[in-house]
Design a protein around this motif. Structure first.
Motif, PDB file in Angstrom:
ATOM      1  N   LYS A   1      31.701 104.963   0.098  1.00 40.58           N
ATOM      2  CA  LYS A   1      31.582 103.710   0.835  1.00 40.58           C
ATOM      3  C   LYS A   1      31.499 103.964   2.340  1.00 40.58           C
ATOM      4  CE  LYS A   1      34.101 100.975  -2.615  1.00 40.58           C
ATOM      5  NZ  LYS A   1      35.308 100.158  -2.865  1.00 40.58           N
ATOM      6  N   LEU A   2      32.296 104.905   2.821  1.00 42.03           N
ATOM      7  CA  LEU A   2      32.259 105.205   4.241  1.00 42.03           C
ATOM      8  C   LEU A   2      30.934 105.838   4.638  1.00 42.03           C
ATOM      9  CD1 LEU A   2      35.884 106.626   4.745  1.00 42.03           C
ATOM     10  CD2 LEU A   2      35.000 104.359   5.411  1.00 42.03           C
ATOM     11  N   ALA A   3      30.408 106.674   3.776  1.00 38.23           N
ATOM     12  CA  ALA A   3      29.125 107.303   4.087  1.00 38.23           C
ATOM     13  C   ALA A   3      28.018 106.269   4.129  1.00 38.23           C
ATOM     14  CB  ALA A   3      28.816 108.375   3.037  1.00 38.23           C
ATOM     15  N   ALA A   4      28.135 105.242   3.295  1.00 40.20           N
ATOM     16  CA  ALA A   4      27.118 104.184   3.311  1.00 40.20           C
ATOM     17  C   ALA A   4      27.148 103.437   4.638  1.00 40.20           C
ATOM     18  CB  ALA A   4      27.356 103.225   2.139  1.00 40.20           C
ATOM     19  N   GLN A   5      28.328 103.378   5.248  1.00 41.95           N
ATOM     20  CA  GLN A   5      28.450 102.718   6.546  1.00 41.95           C
ATOM     21  C   GLN A   5      28.297 103.706   7.702  1.00 41.95           C
ATOM     22  OE1 GLN A   5      32.261 100.745   6.490  1.00 41.95           O
ATOM     23  NE2 GLN A   5      31.741  99.502   4.672  1.00 41.95           N
ATOM     24  N   GLN A   6      27.944 104.962   7.339  1.00 44.56           N
ATOM     25  CA  GLN A   6      27.729 106.042   8.298  1.00 44.56           C
ATOM     26  C   GLN A   6      28.973 106.312   9.137  1.00 44.56           C
ATOM     27  OE1 GLN A   6      24.220 105.149  10.599  1.00 44.56           O
ATOM     28  NE2 GLN A   6      22.835 105.496   8.828  1.00 44.56           N
ATOM     29  N   LEU A   7      30.144 106.147   8.440  1.00 47.26           N
ATOM     30  CA  LEU A   7      31.397 106.419   9.124  1.00 47.26           C
ATOM     31  C   LEU A   7      31.835 107.856   8.919  1.00 47.26           C
ATOM     32  CD1 LEU A   7      33.324 103.115   8.355  1.00 47.26           C
ATOM     33  CD2 LEU A   7      32.097 103.766  10.449  1.00 47.26           C
ATOM     34  N   ILE A   8      31.294 108.527   7.868  1.00 50.45           N
ATOM     35  CA  ILE A   8      31.550 109.956   7.683  1.00 50.45           C
ATOM     36  C   ILE A   8      30.201 110.624   7.464  1.00 50.45           C
ATOM     37  CG2 ILE A   8      33.850 109.621   6.665  1.00 50.45           C
ATOM     38  CD1 ILE A   8      32.600 110.167   3.952  1.00 50.45           C
ATOM     39  N   SER A   9      30.199 111.918   7.654  1.00 43.39           N
ATOM     40  CA  SER A   9      28.938 112.646   7.538  1.00 43.39           C
ATOM     41  C   SER A   9      28.626 112.942   6.077  1.00 43.39           C
ATOM     42  CB  SER A   9      29.027 113.963   8.322  1.00 43.39           C
ATOM     43  OG  SER A   9      30.009 114.802   7.728  1.00 43.39           O
ATOM     44  N   ALA A  10      27.398 113.307   5.844  1.00 41.16           N
ATOM     45  CA  ALA A  10      26.978 113.674   4.489  1.00 41.16           C
ATOM     46  C   ALA A  10      27.703 114.919   4.016  1.00 41.16           C
ATOM     47  CB  ALA A  10      25.468 113.890   4.456  1.00 41.16           C
ATOM     48  N   GLY A  11      28.039 115.823   4.937  1.00 41.62           N
ATOM     49  CA  GLY A  11      28.766 117.036   4.547  1.00 41.62           C
ATOM     50  C   GLY A  11      30.142 116.714   4.016  1.00 41.62           C
ATOM     51  N   ASN A  12      30.821 115.767   4.671  1.00 37.20           N
ATOM     52  CA  ASN A  12      32.144 115.364   4.184  1.00 37.20           C
ATOM     53  C   ASN A  12      32.058 114.765   2.771  1.00 37.20           C
ATOM     54  OD1 ASN A  12      33.398 116.214   6.535  1.00 37.20           O
ATOM     55  ND2 ASN A  12      33.172 114.231   7.531  1.00 37.20           N
ATOM     56  N   LEU A  13      30.992 113.984   2.534  1.00 38.32           N
ATOM     57  CA  LEU A  13      30.807 113.392   1.211  1.00 38.32           C
ATOM     58  C   LEU A  13      30.554 114.481   0.150  1.00 38.32           C
ATOM     59  CD1 LEU A  13      30.616 110.843  -0.487  1.00 38.32           C
ATOM     60  CD2 LEU A  13      28.164 110.758   0.050  1.00 38.32           C
ATOM     61  N   ASP A  14      29.811 115.510   0.528  1.00 33.92           N
ATOM     62  CA  ASP A  14      29.559 116.605  -0.406  1.00 33.92           C
ATOM     63  C   ASP A  14      30.849 117.337  -0.757  1.00 33.92           C
ATOM     64  OD1 ASP A  14      26.894 115.992  -0.447  1.00 33.92           O
ATOM     65  OD2 ASP A  14      26.339 117.515   1.055  1.00 33.92           O
ATOM     66  N   GLU A  15      31.724 117.498   0.211  1.00 33.40           N
ATOM     67  CA  GLU A  15      33.002 118.152  -0.068  1.00 33.40           C
ATOM     68  C   GLU A  15      33.850 117.330  -1.033  1.00 33.40           C
ATOM     69  OE1 GLU A  15      34.912 118.832   3.631  1.00 33.40           O
ATOM     70  OE2 GLU A  15      33.510 120.388   4.282  1.00 33.40           O
ATOM     71  N   LEU A  16      33.830 116.006  -0.852  1.00 34.74           N
ATOM     72  CA  LEU A  16      34.574 115.134  -1.764  1.00 34.74           C
ATOM     73  C   LEU A  16      34.002 115.199  -3.184  1.00 34.74           C
ATOM     74  CD1 LEU A  16      35.073 112.026   0.554  1.00 34.74           C
ATOM     75  CD2 LEU A  16      36.791 113.731  -0.108  1.00 34.74           C
ATOM     76  N   ARG A  17      32.675 115.282  -3.247  1.00 33.50           N
ATOM     77  CA  ARG A  17      32.032 115.379  -4.579  1.00 33.50           C
ATOM     78  C   ARG A  17      32.404 116.700  -5.247  1.00 33.50           C
ATOM     79  NH1 ARG A  17      27.274 115.001  -3.009  1.00 33.50           N
ATOM     80  NH2 ARG A  17      26.949 112.755  -3.294  1.00 33.50           N
ATOM     81  N   ALA A  18      32.423 117.790  -4.526  1.00 27.87           N
ATOM     82  CA  ALA A  18      32.774 119.092  -5.083  1.00 27.87           C
ATOM     83  C   ALA A  18      34.224 119.117  -5.543  1.00 27.87           C
ATOM     84  CB  ALA A  18      32.521 120.181  -4.045  1.00 27.87           C
ATOM     85  N   THR A  19      35.097 118.474  -4.768  1.00 23.78           N
ATOM     86  CA  THR A  19      36.510 118.414  -5.165  1.00 23.78           C
ATOM     87  C   THR A  19      36.667 117.655  -6.476  1.00 23.78           C
ATOM     88  OG1 THR A  19      37.185 118.484  -2.833  1.00 23.78           O
ATOM     89  CG2 THR A  19      38.789 117.653  -4.435  1.00 23.78           C
ATOM     90  N   ARG A  20      35.884 116.579  -6.634  1.00 29.96           N
ATOM     91  CA  ARG A  20      35.963 115.812  -7.892  1.00 29.96           C
ATOM     92  C   ARG A  20      35.473 116.649  -9.071  1.00 29.96           C
ATOM     93  NH1 ARG A  20      31.818 111.070  -9.161  1.00 29.96           N
ATOM     94  NH2 ARG A  20      30.571 112.971  -9.282  1.00 29.96           N
TER      95      ARG A  20
END
Length: 366
Positions: free
Chosen positions: A131-150
């Motif tokens: 949700k934050l990435a959709a609002q451009q509040l976090i970077s795409a790299g941070n989102l990738d790290e969250l996906r890898a953790t999941r």
């Protein structure tokens, strides 16, 4: 002066002597004829005959299962069945010491819960980051790290679940359960015994089902078919079965084949009992003579027929099955030939007899 013997006395004395001998011989022949054994005769006749193969064989379990455990080095803590007991599929037959296995299972379940908690946290973090990435509040790299953790949490959860399942399986192995309904036929273990994997501990007759097996020579085997009725006299009753299978070939050395008969109601029969049975193979006609007409001598079967009006002769025959006081003749006699029905056991080849019909002999019997 000494008197001379008269010459005419010598021929006279010789004639008297010969006459006396001749009379004695006639008396001997008359006595022999009058002393001949009185026997009854009966004809060899074709009669209806229920064909049957008589053979002996053991009663066996249709399927006997050898039961053991899949764990080694464990002690038997509880033995819950004994020989002869009926059991149901899934019933616990014995238990092994499972304290260590319970501990391992508890650890595996705890690891699984921990992995599931990490997965839940990783899933929530990823959804919030999306949700934050959709609002451009976090970077795409941070989102990738969250996906890898999941993804990593999902893998750890799968590993923990597999560990829990393996621990549960080992715990289940601590209980030996009946794989089918049946009867316990053998027990080879005692409570307190330390057992090994693969060792036979119990034996189970599946469904309590028994069968009769018999070895038949190739001549009889050819007459037997699947579905033939089997009669097994045992314990004062006749157990009825049905041929389930016939071996497709014969043994090259013994020249015999095996038949298998189902026994739906075995009654008093038990595995291991050796019993003689009759396999009913159909109806037919056979040349029959009274059983008393056949005598056994020198390992062979014989009958006596009339050579002439007063003399018998011995004939070697090959016999078949016996039914209702009569014997089947396979070789050695022709239809209509009269045989000695009673008294054959006292005769020899060439003996003189006084013959009467079997019916006349019965009429004289009081």
């Amino acid at each position: 002066m000494r008197a001379r013997p008269r010459r005419w006395l010598v021929p006279l004395l010789l004639c008297l002597s010969l006459a006396a001998c001749g009379g004695a011989k006639e008396d001997e022949d008359t006595a022999k004829t009058s002393s001949g054994l009185t026997v009854s005769l009966a004809p060899a006749q074709y009669q209806p005959l229920a064909r049957a193969a008589v053979v002996s064989g053991p009663v066996s379990a249709f399927e006997e299962m050898q039961l053991g455990v899949e764990l080694s080095g464990q002690r038997v803590t509880a033995l819950k069945v004994d020989v002869g007991q009926s059991v149901r599929k899934g019933q616990v037959l014995l238990e092994l010491d499972h304290r260590t296995l319970d501990s391992e299972l508890a650890q595996a379940e705890a690891s699984l819960r921990q992995a599931q908690a990490s997965l839940s946290l990783a899933q929530v973090s990823y959804e919030r980051g999306a949700k934050l990435a959709a609002q451009q509040l976090i970077s795409a790299g941070n989102l990738d790290e969250l996906r890898a953790t999941r993804v990593q949490a999902e893998a750890q959860t799968a590993t923990a679940r597999a560990g829990r399942d393996a621990a549960q399986l080992r715990r289940d192995f601590a209980e030996l359960r009946a794989p089918a309904d049946g009867v316990i036929s053998k027990r080879l273990v005692q409570a307190g015994q330390v057992v090994s994997a693969g060792t036979e501990l119990l034996r189970l007759i599946r469904d309590g089902r028994l069968e009769w097996r018999a070895e038949l020579p190739e001549e009889q085997l050819a007459t037997v078919a699947v579905g033939n009725t089997v009669e097994l006299p045992y314990g004062g009753q006749t157990i009825t079965g049905r041929i389930r299978a016939v071996s497709p070939g014969v043994d090259a050395q013994t020249r015999t084949g095996t038949v298998y008969a189902d026994l739906p109601e075995p009654g008093a029969l038990k595995p291991g009992v050796f019993v003689e049975g009759r396999i009913l193979t159909g109806a037919g006609r056979a040349l029959m003579v009274p059983s008393a007409a056949v005598v056994q001598r020198d390992g062979h079967s014989y009958v006596f027929t009339m050579k002439d009006a007063q003399t018998v002769q011995r004939k070697r025959v090959r016999t078949g099955q016996t039914s209702q006081g009569k014997v089947e003749i396979l070789e050695g006699l022709k239809e209509g030939e009269r045989v000695v029905a009673e008294g054959a056991g006292f005769l020899g080849d060439g003996d003189r007899v006084r013959a009467v019909s079997a019916q006349a002999a019965e009429n004289k019997t009081p």
